[in-house]
Design a protein around this motif. Structure first.
Motif, PDB file in Angstrom:
ATOM      1  N   LEU A   1      13.454 -88.927  96.632  1.00  0.00           N
ATOM      2  CA  LEU A   1      12.219 -89.170  95.902  1.00  0.00           C
ATOM      3  C   LEU A   1      12.440 -89.767  94.518  1.00  0.00           C
ATOM      4  N   ASP A   2      13.482 -89.345  93.825  1.00  0.00           N
ATOM      5  CA  ASP A   2      13.769 -89.921  92.505  1.00  0.00           C
ATOM      6  C   ASP A   2      14.028 -91.425  92.615  1.00  0.00           C
ATOM      7  N   ALA A   3      14.892 -91.784  93.553  1.00  0.00           N
ATOM      8  CA  ALA A   3      15.239 -93.196  93.730  1.00  0.00           C
ATOM      9  C   ALA A   3      14.038 -93.993  94.234  1.00  0.00           C
ATOM     10  N   ALA A   4      13.230 -93.370  95.107  1.00  0.00           N
ATOM     11  CA  ALA A   4      12.039 -94.043  95.622  1.00  0.00           C
ATOM     12  C   ALA A   4      11.063 -94.358  94.492  1.00  0.00           C
ATOM     13  N   ALA A   5      10.795 -93.356  93.650  1.00  0.00           N
ATOM     14  CA  ALA A   5       9.871 -93.554  92.525  1.00  0.00           C
ATOM     15  C   ALA A   5      10.376 -94.659  91.609  1.00  0.00           C
ATOM     16  N   GLN A   6      11.683 -94.668  91.355  1.00  0.00           N
ATOM     17  CA  GLN A   6      12.273 -95.686  90.483  1.00  0.00           C
ATOM     18  C   GLN A   6      12.096 -97.082  91.079  1.00  0.00           C
ATOM     19  N   SER A   7      12.284 -97.210  92.399  1.00  0.00           N
ATOM     20  CA  SER A   7      12.153 -98.508  93.050  1.00  0.00           C
ATOM     21  C   SER A   7      10.706 -98.995  93.018  1.00  0.00           C
ATOM     22  N   TYR A   8       9.762 -98.088  93.293  1.00  0.00           N
ATOM     23  CA  TYR A   8       8.345 -98.453  93.217  1.00  0.00           C
ATOM     24  C   TYR A   8       7.986 -98.921  91.801  1.00  0.00           C
ATOM     25  N   LEU A   9       8.438 -98.187  90.806  1.00  0.00           N
ATOM     26  CA  LEU A   9       8.083 -98.519  89.424  1.00  0.00           C
ATOM     27  C   LEU A   9       8.737 -99.824  88.971  1.00  0.00           C
ATOM     28  N   GLN A  10       9.925-100.116  89.506  1.00  0.00           N
ATOM     29  CA  GLN A  10      10.549-101.418  89.226  1.00  0.00           C
ATOM     30  C   GLN A  10       9.665-102.546  89.764  1.00  0.00           C
ATOM     31  N   ALA A  11       9.077-102.316  90.944  1.00  0.00           N
ATOM     32  CA  ALA A  11       8.188-103.319  91.535  1.00  0.00           C
ATOM     33  C   ALA A  11       6.971-103.554  90.649  1.00  0.00           C
ATOM     34  N   THR A  12       6.453-102.478  90.031  1.00  0.00           N
ATOM     35  CA  THR A  12       5.268-102.630  89.177  1.00  0.00           C
ATOM     36  C   THR A  12       5.592-103.353  87.867  1.00  0.00           C
ATOM     37  N   LYS A  13       6.845-103.264  87.427  1.00  0.00           N
ATOM     38  CA  LYS A  13       7.233-103.999  86.214  1.00  0.00           C
ATOM     39  C   LYS A  13       7.238-105.504  86.485  1.00  0.00           C
ATOM     40  N   ILE A  14       7.598-105.862  87.713  1.00  0.00           N
ATOM     41  CA  ILE A  14       7.601-107.276  88.095  1.00  0.00           C
ATOM     42  C   ILE A  14       6.174-107.749  88.358  1.00  0.00           C
ATOM     43  N   ASN A  15       5.402-106.911  89.031  1.00  0.00           N
ATOM     44  CA  ASN A  15       4.007-107.232  89.338  1.00  0.00           C
ATOM     45  C   ASN A  15       3.127-106.073  88.872  1.00  0.00           C
ATOM     46  N   PRO A  16       2.593-106.156  87.653  1.00  0.00           N
ATOM     47  CA  PRO A  16       1.796-105.054  87.088  1.00  0.00           C
ATOM     48  C   PRO A  16       0.511-104.752  87.856  1.00  0.00           C
ATOM     49  N   ASN A  17       0.107-105.644  88.762  1.00  0.00           N
ATOM     50  CA  ASN A  17      -1.101-105.417  89.560  1.00  0.00           C
ATOM     51  C   ASN A  17      -0.788-104.968  90.985  1.00  0.00           C
ATOM     52  N   TYR A  18       0.412-104.468  91.197  1.00  0.00           N
ATOM     53  CA  TYR A  18       0.858-104.046  92.530  1.00  0.00           C
ATOM     54  C   TYR A  18       0.358-102.618  92.785  1.00  0.00           C
ATOM     55  N   ALA A  19      -0.889-102.521  93.253  1.00  0.00           N
ATOM     56  CA  ALA A  19      -1.533-101.210  93.416  1.00  0.00           C
ATOM     57  C   ALA A  19      -0.766-100.306  94.372  1.00  0.00           C
ATOM     58  N   GLU A  20      -0.286-100.848  95.497  1.00  0.00           N
ATOM     59  CA  GLU A  20       0.400-100.007  96.486  1.00  0.00           C
ATOM     60  C   GLU A  20       1.729 -99.487  95.964  1.00  0.00           C
ATOM     61  N   ALA A  21       2.356-100.237  95.051  1.00  0.00           N
ATOM     62  CA  ALA A  21       3.602 -99.748  94.458  1.00  0.00           C
ATOM     63  C   ALA A  21       3.318 -98.560  93.541  1.00  0.00           C
ATOM     64  N   TYR A  22       2.237 -98.640  92.758  1.00  0.00           N
ATOM     65  CA  TYR A  22       1.843 -97.490  91.938  1.00  0.00           C
ATOM     66  C   TYR A  22       1.483 -96.298  92.832  1.00  0.00           C
ATOM     67  N   PHE A  23       0.825 -96.575  93.955  1.00  0.00           N
ATOM     68  CA  PHE A  23       0.449 -95.500  94.882  1.00  0.00           C
ATOM     69  C   PHE A  23       1.696 -94.840  95.466  1.00  0.00           C
ATOM     70  N   GLY A  24       2.659 -95.659  95.881  1.00  0.00           N
ATOM     71  CA  GLY A  24       3.910 -95.104  96.392  1.00  0.00           C
ATOM     72  C   GLY A  24       4.628 -94.280  95.348  1.00  0.00           C
ATOM     73  N   ALA A  25       4.620 -94.777  94.100  1.00  0.00           N
ATOM     74  CA  ALA A  25       5.255 -94.029  93.006  1.00  0.00           C
ATOM     75  C   ALA A  25       4.564 -92.694  92.802  1.00  0.00           C
ATOM     76  N   GLY A  26       3.240 -92.702  92.859  1.00  0.00           N
ATOM     77  CA  GLY A  26       2.492 -91.450  92.709  1.00  0.00           C
ATOM     78  C   GLY A  26       2.869 -90.434  93.773  1.00  0.00           C
ATOM     79  N   ASN A  27       2.982 -90.897  95.003  1.00  0.00           N
ATOM     80  CA  ASN A  27       3.347 -89.993  96.101  1.00  0.00           C
ATOM     81  C   ASN A  27       4.762 -89.444  95.925  1.00  0.00           C
ATOM     82  N   ALA A  28       5.694 -90.316  95.528  1.00  0.00           N
ATOM     83  CA  ALA A  28       7.083 -89.862  95.338  1.00  0.00           C
ATOM     84  C   ALA A  28       7.186 -88.906  94.155  1.00  0.00           C
TER      85      ALA A  28
END
Length: 245
Positions: free
Chosen positions: A107-134
């Motif tokens: 879960l730690d690594a998953a959250a980090q990967s999702y949040l990296q995606a949001t830094k590249i695309n700040p409007n990536y809603a599903e990446a924020y959602f995945g981060a929230g779940n992790a």
């Protein structure tokens, strides 16, 4: 005019008949085969494209997606890692890596990967959602709520974000905020028995009448076919009884 998958495949065949070493054509063939549900054949086309051009990131990304769908997570991860070595800012790859890591309970690594995606695309809603779940899964409830709030800023009709935020708020003991979040989710998805089920898990006797009315108002907006079930009628009767006490 949008061409069909069959037309696309025939076009690719013609290209390959002229130039058998055309990596783009093999990748396009893979896309057309995948659209027709011929997953194994699509996988072979992507492999041929990569044999001709080992740095063809679209083919590797698409191959990773198929491998992931087939449950071959280690091989999918290898494809995604190859893409990242060439294109470090591929938000889609980082998101998909997050889903694999989450499935593997990292879960730690998953959250980090999702949040990296949001830094590249700040409007990536599903990446924020995945981060929230992790984040919620590993007990970081405040950070999970922040991620769900980001989702809702980008996509206000994301029912699952409201529902999962309700779960997180409930875990924190914030009953009213959790109920409000569930009610908002149910307004977006009025036919969801899962969301309705979350609402009715709260002990009725411990809730104020204004909160009971809020819940009852949300339940009343559910479709008639659901409201006709005995399960729903029993729940609604319980709320009405406490409201009218």
């Amino acid at each position: 005019k949008k061409i069909t998958a069959e037309e696309a495949r025939e076009s690719v065949k013609k290209t390959l008949s002229v130039n058998p070493d055309h990596s783009i054509a093999y990748c396009n063939m893979g896309n057309a085969l995948k659209e027709k549900g011929k997953i194994d054949a699509a996988l072979e086309s992507y492999k041929k494209a990569l044999k001709l051009n080992p740095e063809y990131i679209e083919a590797d990304f698409n191959m990773g997606n198929i491998l992931k769908e087939k449950g071959n997570l280690d091989s999918a991860m290898e494809s995604y890692q190859r893409v990242l070595r060439i294109k470090h800012d591929h938000a889609g790859v980082l998101f998909n890596i997050g889903t694999i890591l989450q499935e593997q309970d990292q879960l730690d690594a998953a959250a980090q990967s999702y949040l990296q995606a949001t830094k590249i695309n700040p409007n990536y809603a599903e990446a924020y959602f995945g981060a929230g779940n992790a984040l919620g899964g590993k007990g970081d409830l405040n950070a999970a709520i922040e991620s769900y709030e980001k989702v809702l800023q980008i996509k206000p009709d994301h029912a699952e974000a409201y529902s999962n935020m309700g779960n997180t708020l409930r875990e924190k003991g914030e009953t009213l905020a959790a109920i409000e979040s569930y009610c908002k989710a149910l307004l977006i998805r009025p036919n969801s028995m899962e969301i309705a089920g979350n609402l009715v898990k709260f002990p009725i006797g411990s809730l104020k009448k204004c909160v009971l009315r809020l819940i009852d108002g949300s339940l009343s907006k559910m479709p008639s076919n659901i409201k006709q079930t005995s399960e729903f009628q029993f729940v609604e009767a319980g709320y009405l009884m406490h409201i009218n006490d």
